[in-house]
Design an enzyme around this catalytic site. Structure first.
Site, PDB file in Angstrom:
ATOM      1  N   SER A  81      62.762  61.208 -13.311  1.00  0.00           N
ATOM      2  CA  SER A  81      63.968  60.363 -13.283  1.00  0.00           C
ATOM      3  C   SER A  81      63.619  58.890 -13.508  1.00  0.00           C
ATOM      4  O   SER A  81      64.420  58.141 -14.080  1.00  0.00           O
ATOM      5  CB  SER A  81      64.742  60.556 -11.979  1.00  0.00           C
ATOM      6  OG  SER A  81      64.037  60.031 -10.881  1.00  0.00           O
ATOM      7  N   ASN A  82      62.454  58.464 -13.100  1.00  0.00           N
ATOM      8  CA  ASN A  82      62.045  57.078 -13.396  1.00  0.00           C
ATOM      9  C   ASN A  82      61.760  56.902 -14.885  1.00  0.00           C
ATOM     10  O   ASN A  82      62.087  55.860 -15.461  1.00  0.00           O
ATOM     11  CB  ASN A  82      60.836  56.673 -12.550  1.00  0.00           C
ATOM     12  CG  ASN A  82      61.242  56.257 -11.150  1.00  0.00           C
ATOM     13  OD1 ASN A  82      61.833  55.196 -10.962  1.00  0.00           O
ATOM     14  ND2 ASN A  82      60.972  57.100 -10.172  1.00  0.00           N
ATOM     15  N   ARG A  89      37.609  65.671 -12.997  1.00  0.00           N
ATOM     16  CA  ARG A  89      38.583  64.573 -13.062  1.00  0.00           C
ATOM     17  C   ARG A  89      38.189  63.577 -14.156  1.00  0.00           C
ATOM     18  O   ARG A  89      39.022  63.098 -14.924  1.00  0.00           O
ATOM     19  CB  ARG A  89      38.648  63.869 -11.695  1.00  0.00           C
ATOM     20  CG  ARG A  89      39.653  62.715 -11.653  1.00  0.00           C
ATOM     21  CD  ARG A  89      39.744  62.087 -10.273  1.00  0.00           C
ATOM     22  NE  ARG A  89      40.025  63.055  -9.235  1.00  0.00           N
ATOM     23  CZ  ARG A  89      41.232  63.576  -8.981  1.00  0.00           C
ATOM     24  NH1 ARG A  89      42.271  63.196  -9.691  1.00  0.00           N
ATOM     25  NH2 ARG A  89      41.403  64.451  -8.017  1.00  0.00           N
ATOM     26  N   ARG A 130      48.445  62.574  -9.641  1.00  0.00           N
ATOM     27  CA  ARG A 130      46.990  62.719  -9.687  1.00  0.00           C
ATOM     28  C   ARG A 130      46.324  61.391  -9.352  1.00  0.00           C
ATOM     29  O   ARG A 130      46.823  60.335  -9.723  1.00  0.00           O
ATOM     30  CB  ARG A 130      46.545  63.146 -11.091  1.00  0.00           C
ATOM     31  CG  ARG A 130      46.858  64.593 -11.394  1.00  0.00           C
ATOM     32  CD  ARG A 130      46.271  65.002 -12.707  1.00  0.00           C
ATOM     33  NE  ARG A 130      44.835  64.788 -12.795  1.00  0.00           N
ATOM     34  CZ  ARG A 130      43.902  65.610 -12.312  1.00  0.00           C
ATOM     35  NH1 ARG A 130      44.248  66.715 -11.706  1.00  0.00           N
ATOM     36  NH2 ARG A 130      42.620  65.324 -12.435  1.00  0.00           N
ATOM     37  N   ASN A 188      52.443  51.435 -11.129  1.00  0.00           N
ATOM     38  CA  ASN A 188      52.908  52.610 -10.408  1.00  0.00           C
ATOM     39  C   ASN A 188      54.126  52.215  -9.591  1.00  0.00           C
ATOM     40  O   ASN A 188      54.281  51.048  -9.224  1.00  0.00           O
ATOM     41  CB  ASN A 188      51.809  53.128  -9.469  1.00  0.00           C
ATOM     42  CG  ASN A 188      52.242  54.374  -8.719  1.00  0.00           C
ATOM     43  OD1 ASN A 188      52.857  55.276  -9.291  1.00  0.00           O
ATOM     44  ND2 ASN A 188      51.934  54.439  -7.430  1.00  0.00           N
ATOM     45  N   HIS A 229      56.128  53.284  -6.026  1.00  0.00           N
ATOM     46  CA  HIS A 229      55.898  54.032  -4.784  1.00  0.00           C
ATOM     47  C   HIS A 229      57.104  53.829  -3.863  1.00  0.00           C
ATOM     48  O   HIS A 229      57.552  52.694  -3.673  1.00  0.00           O
ATOM     49  CB  HIS A 229      54.618  53.525  -4.113  1.00  0.00           C
ATOM     50  CG  HIS A 229      54.245  54.322  -2.906  1.00  0.00           C
ATOM     51  ND1 HIS A 229      53.646  55.564  -2.985  1.00  0.00           N
ATOM     52  CD2 HIS A 229      54.399  54.063  -1.590  1.00  0.00           C
ATOM     53  CE1 HIS A 229      53.452  56.026  -1.759  1.00  0.00           C
ATOM     54  NE2 HIS A 229      53.899  55.141  -0.901  1.00  0.00           N
ATOM     55  N   LEU A 241      44.075  53.667  -3.326  1.00  0.00           N
ATOM     56  CA  LEU A 241      45.364  54.348  -3.423  1.00  0.00           C
ATOM     57  C   LEU A 241      46.528  53.442  -2.988  1.00  0.00           C
ATOM     58  O   LEU A 241      46.538  52.956  -1.848  1.00  0.00           O
ATOM     59  CB  LEU A 241      45.338  55.617  -2.552  1.00  0.00           C
ATOM     60  CG  LEU A 241      46.613  56.445  -2.563  1.00  0.00           C
ATOM     61  CD1 LEU A 241      46.844  57.064  -3.935  1.00  0.00           C
ATOM     62  CD2 LEU A 241      46.574  57.507  -1.483  1.00  0.00           C
ATOM     63  N   GLU A 248      64.729  52.597  -7.125  1.00  0.00           N
ATOM     64  CA  GLU A 248      63.575  52.706  -8.028  1.00  0.00           C
ATOM     65  C   GLU A 248      64.020  52.595  -9.483  1.00  0.00           C
ATOM     66  O   GLU A 248      63.354  51.960 -10.295  1.00  0.00           O
ATOM     67  CB  GLU A 248      62.867  54.057  -7.833  1.00  0.00           C
ATOM     68  CG  GLU A 248      62.151  54.202  -6.521  1.00  0.00           C
ATOM     69  CD  GLU A 248      61.401  55.533  -6.439  1.00  0.00           C
ATOM     70  OE1 GLU A 248      60.764  55.934  -7.431  1.00  0.00           O
ATOM     71  OE2 GLU A 248      61.463  56.187  -5.382  1.00  0.00           O
TER      72      GLU A 248
HETATM   73  C1  GRF Z   1      59.365  58.702  -7.122  1.00  0.00           C
HETATM   74  O1  GRF Z   1      59.897  58.679  -5.827  1.00  0.00           O
HETATM   75  C2  GRF Z   1      58.214  57.734  -7.232  1.00  0.00           C
HETATM   76  O2  GRF Z   1      58.378  56.603  -6.454  1.00  0.00           O
HETATM   77  C3  GRF Z   1      57.052  58.553  -6.732  1.00  0.00           C
HETATM   78  O3  GRF Z   1      57.286  59.840  -7.228  1.00  0.00           O
HETATM   79  C4  GRF Z   1      58.687  60.029  -7.426  1.00  0.00           C
HETATM   80  C5  GRF Z   1      58.858  60.431  -8.861  1.00  0.00           C
HETATM   81  O4  GRF Z   1      60.189  60.775  -9.171  1.00  0.00           O
HETATM   82  N1  GRF Z   1      55.801  57.978  -7.174  1.00  0.00           N
HETATM   83  P1  GRF Z   1      60.621  61.004 -10.678  1.00  0.00           P
HETATM   84  O5  GRF Z   1      59.682  62.063 -11.262  1.00  0.00           O
HETATM   85  O6  GRF Z   1      60.491  59.708 -11.418  1.00  0.00           O
HETATM   86  O7  GRF Z   1      62.032  61.491 -10.620  1.00  0.00           O
END
Ligand code: GRF
Length: 191
Positions: A16-17, A68, A94, A110, A112, A147, A177
């Site tokens: 979704s992001n 990895r 990952r 990233n 979070h 991390l 987000e």
């Molecule tokens: C989000 O909550 C993001 O903050 C976290 O993982 C989730 C990913 O959601 N790192 P999506 O796949 O973007 O819907």
């Protein structure tokens, strides 16, 4: 110097992001181009968002690599061959090797779902509730070798409300987000 407006988005799931970034570019709120979306899982629903927008959707399964480091080297090669200048982790589940971080210095973002430095790692929404927080939020940060600990680009807040569960809080944070990530990318691109 690679162009930070050429994005590579890494996902593992829902995406979704990723969709929010695609939409922000389409709406011209973000002046950038997604060169490739890479998922480590073939069944990631987010791949469909890329395909629907005509963006290359590449599956690179970590299971096909012995370590990895080998996997991350393959990722680096795919991103470099498309001249990606900014790597956006969007639910990419990952840990990245030091070699990957060094390959894109100050060029990995990233998102979070917590007010970092509080609650890095897994299940941050549950961690915030368990700690009795009255607010939470989301953080876009540069990725370094620790991390969820790199320099913060942008942070937004949401309230924790009476009766919240980890799911209701996560949904409230997710909405935030989707606004925050494109805005943070634009800021990093100097827009
Ligand atoms: C989000 O909550 C993001 O903050 C976290 O993982 C989730 C990913 O959601 N790192 P999506 O796949 O973007 O819907």
């Amino acid at each position: 110097m690679p162009n930070s407006r050429v994005l590579g988005v890494l996902i593992s799931g829902r995406g979704s992001n990723l969709k929010a970034i695609i939409d922000a570019i389409a709406a011209r709120r973000l002046d950038a181009r997604i060169a490739v979306v890479i998922s480590n899982r073939a069944d990631a629903p987010g791949l469909e968002h890329a395909r629907a927008a005509g963006i290359e959707a590449l599956v690179l399964s970590h299971r096909d690599y012995p370590s990895r480091e080998d996997y991350d080297r393959a990722l680096i090669a795919e991103l470099r061959s498309r001249e990606v200048g900014l790597v956006c982790l969007a639910g990419f589940m990952r840990l990245l090797s030091p070699e990957f971080v060094d390959a894109f210095p100050d060029r990995i973002l990233n998102i979070h779902p917590s007010l970092l430095p509080r609650y890095p790692g897994l299940h941050p929404q549950r961690q915030a509730l368990d700690a009795g927080e009255t607010e939470s939020g989301a953080t876009v940060h540069f990725v370094n070798k620790d991390l969820d600990a790199g320099p913060i680009v942008l942070q937004g807040r949401v309230p924790v409300v009476e009766g919240d569960t980890a799911e209701t809080l996560a949904a409230r944070i997710l909405e935030l987000e989707h606004r925050l990530y494109p805005e943070a990318i634009a800021a990093v691109c100097g827009q």
